[in-house]
Design a protein around this motif. Structure first.
Motif, PDB file in Angstrom:
ATOM      1  N   GLY A 127       0.798  -1.217   0.000  1.00  0.00           N
ATOM      2  CA  GLY A 127       0.000   0.000   0.000  1.00  0.00           C
ATOM      3  C   GLY A 127       0.830   1.267   0.000  1.00  0.00           C
ATOM      4  N   GLN A 128       0.126   2.391  -0.070  1.00  0.00           N
ATOM      5  CA  GLN A 128       0.769   3.708  -0.022  1.00  0.00           C
ATOM      6  C   GLN A 128      -0.117   4.680   0.744  1.00  0.00           C
ATOM      7  OE1 GLN A 128       1.478   4.163  -4.423  1.00  0.00           O
ATOM      8  NE2 GLN A 128       3.537   4.790  -3.735  1.00  0.00           N
ATOM      9  N   LYS A 129       0.510   5.483   1.577  1.00  0.00           N
ATOM     10  CA  LYS A 129      -0.152   6.600   2.250  1.00  0.00           C
ATOM     11  C   LYS A 129       0.207   7.852   1.464  1.00  0.00           C
ATOM     12  CE  LYS A 129      -0.054   9.164   6.635  1.00  0.00           C
ATOM     13  NZ  LYS A 129       0.642   9.279   7.953  1.00  0.00           N
ATOM     14  N   VAL A 130      -0.793   8.481   0.865  1.00  0.00           N
ATOM     15  CA  VAL A 130      -0.554   9.588  -0.057  1.00  0.00           C
ATOM     16  C   VAL A 130      -1.244  10.855   0.439  1.00  0.00           C
ATOM     17  CG1 VAL A 130      -0.836  10.411  -2.431  1.00  0.00           C
ATOM     18  CG2 VAL A 130      -0.341   7.995  -2.009  1.00  0.00           C
ATOM     19  N   ILE A 131      -0.484  11.909   0.591  1.00  0.00           N
ATOM     20  CA  ILE A 131      -1.030  13.231   0.914  1.00  0.00           C
ATOM     21  C   ILE A 131      -0.591  14.156  -0.207  1.00  0.00           C
ATOM     22  CG2 ILE A 131      -1.089  15.108   2.593  1.00  0.00           C
ATOM     23  CD1 ILE A 131      -0.370  13.094   4.751  1.00  0.00           C
ATOM     24  N   LYS A 132      -1.498  14.334  -1.158  1.00  0.00           N
ATOM     25  CA  LYS A 132      -1.118  15.018  -2.393  1.00  0.00           C
ATOM     26  C   LYS A 132      -2.333  15.663  -3.042  1.00  0.00           C
ATOM     27  CE  LYS A 132       1.101  14.161  -6.864  1.00  0.00           C
ATOM     28  NZ  LYS A 132       1.561  13.133  -7.827  1.00  0.00           N
ATOM     29  N   GLY A 133      -2.757  16.784  -2.509  1.00  0.00           N
ATOM     30  CA  GLY A 133      -3.852  17.520  -3.141  1.00  0.00           C
ATOM     31  C   GLY A 133      -5.208  16.900  -2.910  1.00  0.00           C
ATOM     32  N   GLN A 134      -6.203  17.530  -3.444  1.00  0.00           N
ATOM     33  CA  GLN A 134      -7.593  17.175  -3.177  1.00  0.00           C
ATOM     34  C   GLN A 134      -7.998  15.829  -3.751  1.00  0.00           C
ATOM     35  OE1 GLN A 134     -10.375  20.062  -4.640  1.00  0.00           O
ATOM     36  NE2 GLN A 134     -12.167  19.042  -3.794  1.00  0.00           N
ATOM     37  N   HIS A 135      -7.508  15.481  -4.930  1.00  0.00           N
ATOM     38  CA  HIS A 135      -8.044  14.327  -5.643  1.00  0.00           C
ATOM     39  C   HIS A 135      -7.269  13.035  -5.412  1.00  0.00           C
ATOM     40  CE1 HIS A 135     -10.835  16.999  -7.625  1.00  0.00           C
ATOM     41  NE2 HIS A 135      -9.840  17.770  -8.047  1.00  0.00           N
ATOM     42  N   ASP A 136      -5.992  13.109  -5.086  1.00  0.00           N
ATOM     43  CA  ASP A 136      -5.175  11.905  -4.968  1.00  0.00           C
ATOM     44  C   ASP A 136      -4.918  11.455  -3.541  1.00  0.00           C
ATOM     45  OD1 ASP A 136      -4.882  11.501  -7.703  1.00  0.00           O
ATOM     46  OD2 ASP A 136      -3.125  12.798  -7.846  1.00  0.00           O
ATOM     47  N   SER A 137      -5.145  12.312  -2.566  1.00  0.00           N
ATOM     48  CA  SER A 137      -4.804  11.967  -1.186  1.00  0.00           C
ATOM     49  C   SER A 137      -5.669  10.820  -0.666  1.00  0.00           C
ATOM     50  CB  SER A 137      -4.977  13.185  -0.280  1.00  0.00           C
ATOM     51  OG  SER A 137      -4.046  14.190  -0.601  1.00  0.00           O
ATOM     52  N   GLY A 138      -5.036   9.954   0.122  1.00  0.00           N
ATOM     53  CA  GLY A 138      -5.760   8.845   0.720  1.00  0.00           C
ATOM     54  C   GLY A 138      -4.840   7.689   1.040  1.00  0.00           C
ATOM     55  N   LEU A 139      -5.427   6.599   1.504  1.00  0.00           N
ATOM     56  CA  LEU A 139      -4.690   5.377   1.797  1.00  0.00           C
ATOM     57  C   LEU A 139      -5.008   4.367   0.705  1.00  0.00           C
ATOM     58  CD1 LEU A 139      -5.428   5.152   5.626  1.00  0.00           C
ATOM     59  CD2 LEU A 139      -3.541   6.325   4.471  1.00  0.00           C
ATOM     60  N   TYR A 140      -3.971   3.930   0.019  1.00  0.00           N
ATOM     61  CA  TYR A 140      -4.132   3.031  -1.121  1.00  0.00           C
ATOM     62  C   TYR A 140      -3.626   1.638  -0.757  1.00  0.00           C
ATOM     63  CZ  TYR A 140      -5.052   7.146  -4.001  1.00  0.00           C
ATOM     64  OH  TYR A 140      -5.589   8.289  -4.530  1.00  0.00           O
ATOM     65  N   TYR A 141      -4.481   0.646  -1.008  1.00  0.00           N
ATOM     66  CA  TYR A 141      -4.102  -0.748  -0.785  1.00  0.00           C
ATOM     67  C   TYR A 141      -4.106  -1.417  -2.160  1.00  0.00           C
ATOM     68  CZ  TYR A 141      -5.321   0.806   3.890  1.00  0.00           C
ATOM     69  OH  TYR A 141      -5.388   1.526   5.056  1.00  0.00           O
ATOM     70  N   HIS A 142      -2.911  -1.560  -2.708  1.00  0.00           N
ATOM     71  CA  HIS A 142      -2.779  -1.954  -4.115  1.00  0.00           C
ATOM     72  C   HIS A 142      -2.926  -3.453  -4.348  1.00  0.00           C
ATOM     73  CE1 HIS A 142      -1.532   2.090  -5.082  1.00  0.00           C
ATOM     74  NE2 HIS A 142      -0.466   2.019  -4.308  1.00  0.00           N
ATOM     75  N   ALA A 143      -2.415  -4.262  -3.430  1.00  0.00           N
ATOM     76  CA  ALA A 143      -2.401  -5.705  -3.701  1.00  0.00           C
ATOM     77  C   ALA A 143      -2.242  -6.497  -2.419  1.00  0.00           C
ATOM     78  CB  ALA A 143      -1.270  -6.050  -4.665  1.00  0.00           C
ATOM     79  N   LEU A 157      -5.849  17.745   7.750  1.00  0.00           N
ATOM     80  CA  LEU A 157      -5.025  18.216   6.641  1.00  0.00           C
ATOM     81  C   LEU A 157      -5.762  18.066   5.311  1.00  0.00           C
ATOM     82  CD1 LEU A 157      -2.288  19.285   5.650  1.00  0.00           C
ATOM     83  CD2 LEU A 157      -1.483  16.915   5.583  1.00  0.00           C
ATOM     84  N   LEU A 158      -6.401  16.926   5.110  1.00  0.00           N
ATOM     85  CA  LEU A 158      -7.120  16.694   3.845  1.00  0.00           C
ATOM     86  C   LEU A 158      -8.328  17.618   3.709  1.00  0.00           C
ATOM     87  CD1 LEU A 158      -7.083  12.804   3.413  1.00  0.00           C
ATOM     88  CD2 LEU A 158      -5.324  14.484   2.899  1.00  0.00           C
ATOM     89  N   SER A 159      -8.932  18.001   4.837  1.00  0.00           N
ATOM     90  CA  SER A 159     -10.113  18.861   4.786  1.00  0.00           C
ATOM     91  C   SER A 159      -9.802  20.251   4.230  1.00  0.00           C
ATOM     92  CB  SER A 159     -10.736  18.988   6.175  1.00  0.00           C
ATOM     93  OG  SER A 159      -9.906  19.740   7.040  1.00  0.00           O
ATOM     94  N   ARG A 160      -8.552  20.636   4.273  1.00  0.00           N
ATOM     95  CA  ARG A 160      -8.167  21.955   3.761  1.00  0.00           C
ATOM     96  C   ARG A 160      -8.273  22.047   2.243  1.00  0.00           C
ATOM     97  NH1 ARG A 160      -2.647  22.524   7.440  1.00  0.00           N
ATOM     98  NH2 ARG A 160      -3.668  22.203   9.457  1.00  0.00           N
ATOM     99  N   TRP A 161      -8.302  20.871   1.600  1.00  0.00           N
ATOM    100  CA  TRP A 161      -8.405  20.846   0.133  1.00  0.00           C
ATOM    101  C   TRP A 161      -9.847  20.697  -0.337  1.00  0.00           C
ATOM    102  CZ3 TRP A 161      -3.845  17.346   1.099  1.00  0.00           C
ATOM    103  CH2 TRP A 161      -2.644  18.050   0.962  1.00  0.00           C
ATOM    104  N   ASP A 162     -10.783  20.487   0.611  1.00  0.00           N
ATOM    105  CA  ASP A 162     -12.175  20.300   0.205  1.00  0.00           C
ATOM    106  C   ASP A 162     -12.796  21.591  -0.322  1.00  0.00           C
ATOM    107  OD1 ASP A 162     -12.008  17.695   0.929  1.00  0.00           O
ATOM    108  OD2 ASP A 162     -12.946  17.932   2.896  1.00  0.00           O
TER     109      ASP A 162
END
Length: 297
Positions: free
Chosen positions: A118-134, A292-297
């Motif tokens: 997985g990846q923990k991503v903090i990158k702007g409004q549309h891409d930020s989140g916790l990703y579980y790839h496989a 932090l993510l709420s600031r991009w909403d």
């Protein structure tokens, strides 16, 4: 239509002035929050433990807080599931963020050895989140799993981090022997994937207690975008959806595991260890990311 008599009142009056509606919560109970009379005398008492319990409920189980804390209508959920908010999982194809670390969480069984990526991503409004790839598992132990990860191309990423079950620090003859010394699983990963010591995080810390892990994982699922690859992470998705709590003979809650009944929960443990690495086992860090993510909403 209803209007409140004043901002401090729990009484509302109907538009025609003929009906009253009184809604009180624990915050109106002077035997919980304390109070003073009009003359300034204190009465009732303040119960810090009850207040702390409601504050914890507000973070960990907002659905229950809506009912028991605020007195509103809601659906009473059974406490059997480990994760209360599985319906908040986002299931879709995921992409790898090349500029972010790719994290591998291991559980060390022989049949199968498992890993969730997985990846923990903090990158702007549309891409930020916790990703579980496989979620990947192979029979034959950690060495075979590492070779499978290499064959599938997962280890080609330029920035890799490793975490997993604390048992990976224990030497075992299954792992092989070098210069007369039995290897442990984390050393096998280091050798097979040719990684520096700095790539290993939270591997020297004991696994989080189930109660704390449950609080963390529920906070994550409720408050943050959790994106699961709908094809490659199917095993961890299934484990999360079926994970349940039971009580042992002493009445203590624990995660139900029974391989004979399809509840090995290896991928679920991968997921828990990954979340623990990302947030240091602390719900407060989850809420900080939410803020932090709420600031991009």
């Amino acid at each position: 239509e209803w209007s409140q008599l004043d901002e401090n009142s729990s009484v509302q009056i109907s538009e025609d002035g003929r009906r009253l509606k009184i809604v009180t919560t624990y915050r109106d109970n002077k035997w919980i929050v304390g109070g003073t009379t009009p003359s300034g005398e204190e009465w009732g008492r303040r119960d810090e433990q009850v207040i702390a319990d409601f504050d914890e409920m507000k973070i960990e189980n907002p659905d229950d807080y809506t009912i028991y804390g605020l007195g509103q209508w809601g659906v009473i959920k059974n406490e059997f599931p480990f994760i209360r908010h599985t319906n908040r999982m986002i299931k879709r194809p995921t992409k790898i963020f090349t500029e972010e670390p790719l994290d591998f969480s291991f559980d060390f069984n022989f049949q199968p050895a498992t890993c969730t990526i997985g990846q923990k991503v903090i990158k702007g409004q549309h891409d930020s989140g916790l990703y579980y790839h496989a979620s990947i598992g192979v029979d034959g132990g950690t060495r075979e799993l590492c070779r499978e990860l290499k064959d599938l191309g997962w280890t080609d990423h330029g920035w890799i981090r490793i975490t997993g079950d604390f048992s990976g620090n224990q030497s075992s003859s299954v792992g092989g022997v070098v210069s007369g010394e039995a290897l442990n699983d984390f050393r096998i990963i280091k050798d097979e994937l040719q990684l520096p010591d700095s790539a290993f995080e939270h591997t020297k810390k004991v696994n989080p207690k189930i109660k704390l892990s449950r609080a963390l994982c529920n906070a994550i699922m409720y408050h943050l975008p959790c994106i699961f690859d709908e094809e490659n992470a199917i095993e961890v998705i299934r484990d999360i959806e079926k994970a349940m709590m039971v009580k042992d003979k002493e009445g203590k809650e624990k995660l139900f595991k029974d391989r004979t009944k399809g509840y090995a929960m290896d991928y679920f443990d991968n997921w828990r260890y990954l979340n623990n690495m990302w947030f240091g086992g602390d719900v407060k860090n989850v809420l900080q990311m939410k803020e932090l993510l709420s600031r991009w909403d």
